[in-house]
Design an enzyme around this catalytic site. Structure first.
Site, PDB file in Angstrom:
ATOM      1  N   SER A 145       0.825  -1.059   0.088  1.00 51.78           N
ATOM      2  CA  SER A 145      -0.098  -0.051  -0.198  1.00 51.78           C
ATOM      3  C   SER A 145       0.967   1.326  -0.122  1.00 51.78           C
ATOM      4  O   SER A 145       0.443   2.268  -0.502  1.00 51.78           O
ATOM      5  CB  SER A 145      -1.020  -0.045   1.454  1.00 51.78           C
ATOM      6  N   ASP A 189       8.012  -3.513  -5.835  1.00 47.98           N
ATOM      7  CA  ASP A 189       6.634  -3.135  -5.677  1.00 47.98           C
ATOM      8  C   ASP A 189       6.548  -1.919  -6.487  1.00 47.98           C
ATOM      9  O   ASP A 189       5.449  -1.830  -7.020  1.00 47.98           O
ATOM     10  CB  ASP A 189       6.600  -2.569  -3.919  1.00 47.98           C
ATOM     11  N   ASN A 232       4.798  -2.126   9.466  1.00 47.22           N
ATOM     12  CA  ASN A 232       5.168  -1.088   8.725  1.00 47.22           C
ATOM     13  C   ASN A 232       6.711  -1.171   8.525  1.00 47.22           C
ATOM     14  O   ASN A 232       7.455  -0.904   9.452  1.00 47.22           O
ATOM     15  CB  ASN A 232       4.685   0.320   9.120  1.00 47.22           C
TER      16      ASN A 232
END
Length: 472
Positions: A145, A189, A232
């Site tokens: 994300s 990513d 995270n």
């Protein structure tokens, strides 16, 4: 070379989420967006923690994404808001972008992408913007994300300024710019977010960056399950410690073979310089590094440098006080995982009769290596992997950085509903007995409105890459 994602006219009435975002934008800013930008999240099917070592990975984009409504303005002010009330508004000058790695707040990821584009073009008077962000990728889940937001912001900046970059250039710039937040990632990513195409996974290779289609087997689906443990990367040192361990392993391996280790930063560089196979690199590793952990002092002695030089020239800021480095185990995982990626691609190309069992075995081996050698799993991920395999998954493994986040499983399509129900009952219900996981996408449960965590459990197909939309 693939050009900047094409701007496509869309009828908002055909896209309820875009229409709803426009309405919220108008309510927030009192004006209307001029364009919309989308960047998808991703699930890595195999190839964990090896992109920053220079090795190929095999992800696919998921349907979940980050979507941003944008209005360029005459002032040089960025006004950034989020449809999720958990994320507070941000306002600041586009001429003075400040990113604090010690505070990985959500807006800093947007600023990373914006700053990367501005610095690439040396922009002196960049355009101000009003932006409203909407995301449906579960946060801190290992589905990228944060990187999707960085990529979205980079594409927002390019579009607002009327600039042009190839998709490869965008991916490379966004990879570098995400490091402003302190994460030493390798580029998987960002690359899949820009280079993904509908219906196919991608083998992503580096130096130079390129993507090759990998057609996944028929008769199976890939299911993502959230462990309900968030991680995270920028908020902890776990990820960067692994990057540094692989970096140090590369330097010690290079020195052991008489190479100029100073300019060696990745394990793949050592293999290339030696001209050896991955299997041969395992033999080199066995003879050069010991399984016992290394102290900073021992590393300095072997490299012939001072502790000050190690900390200031090689280690990242948040790993300079680490006292133990497991170099042998990390390198052993990397070489083995890189071989598994190539084997996965080869099986998909050759389509043998035993295709699904072979791919499943590779996924299972990957998880064992992540758990035992790279130590990036956790008890919840291990339990979820076991539950998925017991529920009928042919292969199941952690995906993303690890230490939490998600598991990806390869499941026979005709057993999907049974699989989803089993995972829900065996993993989610014991944690939240009054709720059920969200399995509505496959129709396995009618009461998904009571989901313990939105999008905790879902099947996904390979989705498309980043794109720009104009209202038709």
């Amino acid at each position: 070379m693939a050009a900047t994602p094409a701007t496509r006219p869309v009828r908002l009435s055909h896209h309820p989420r875009l229409l709803k975002l426009k309405e919220k934008f108008t309510s927030k800013f009192g004006s209307t967006p001029k364009f919309y930008v989308r960047a998808p999240g991703r699930v890595n099917l195999i190839g964990e923690h090896i992109d920053y070592c220079g090795y190929a990975v095999l992800p696919m984009a998921v349907e979940q994404d980050i979507l941003i409504a944008v209005e360029p303005v005459q002032t040089q002010v960025l006004q950034l808001a989020n449809t999720n009330p958990l994320y507070p508004d941000f306002s600041g000058s586009v001429n003075d972008i400040q990113i604090n790695p010690a505070q990985p707040l959500w807006h800093n990821y947007f600023l990373c992408g914006l700053k990367g584009i501005q610095e690439h073009f040396s922009l002196r008077n960049p355009t101000g913007m009003n932006c409203l962000v909407d995301g449906n990728i579960p946060a801190s889940s290992g589905l990228s994300s944060s990187s999707a937001l960085v990529c979205c912001a980079g594409l927002v900046a390019v579009t607002a300024q009327g600039l042009t970059l190839s998709k490869v250039e965008l991916a490379e710039i966004c990879t570098k710019s995400e490091r402003y937040i302190g994460t030493e990632g390798g580029g998987m990513d960002q690359s899949i977010s820009f280079l993904a195409e509908d219906g196919t996974a991608k083998l992503i290779e580096f130096s130079p960056l390129r993507a090759t289609d990998v057609r996944l087997p028929a008769g199976v689906v890939f299911v993502v399950a959230h462990s309900c443990v968030e991680m995270n990367k920028a908020a902890t040192s776990h990820f960067n410690i692994r990057v540094m361990e692989c970096r140090l392993a590369a330097k010690l391996l290079a020195k052991s073979r008489g190479l100029d280790w100073v300019d060696v930063w990745r394990l793949a560089e050592v293999q290339t310089k030696l001209g050896l196979s991955l299997e041969e690199m395992q033999t080199v590793l066995d003879g050069a590094l010991h399984p016992e952990p290394y102290s900073p002092d021992e590393i300095c002695r072997q490299l012939g440098i001072s502790l000050h030089d190690l900390r200031s020239q090689i280690l990242s800021p948040n790993t300079r006080d680490v006292t133990v480095f497991k170099l042998y185990q990390r390198a052993k995982h990397v070489f083995g995982e890189a071989a598994r990626v190539l084997a996965f691609q080869r099986v998909c190309q050759e389509e043998p009769a035993s295709m699904v069992p072979l791919l499943g075995d590779l996924m299972n081996q990957s998880h064992e290596s992540c758990r035992e050698l790279f130590e990036c799993s956790c008890s919840e991920l291990d339990q979820l992997v076991r539950v998925c395999r017991q529920g009928g998954a042919r292969g199941s493994r952690l995906t993303g950085a690890g230490w939490g986040g998600c598991v990806v499983s390869m499941v026979p399509a005709d057993g999907l509903a049974t699989f989803l129900a089993h995972v829900n009952d065996a993993y989610y219900l014991p944690r939240h007995p009054a709720s059920t996981a969200d399995v509505s996408s496959a129709g396995a449960a009618e009461d998904a409105a009571a989901a313990i965590e939105r999008r905790a459990l879902f099947a996904s197909r390979p989705g498309g890459g980043a794109s720009v939309f104009l209202e038709a």
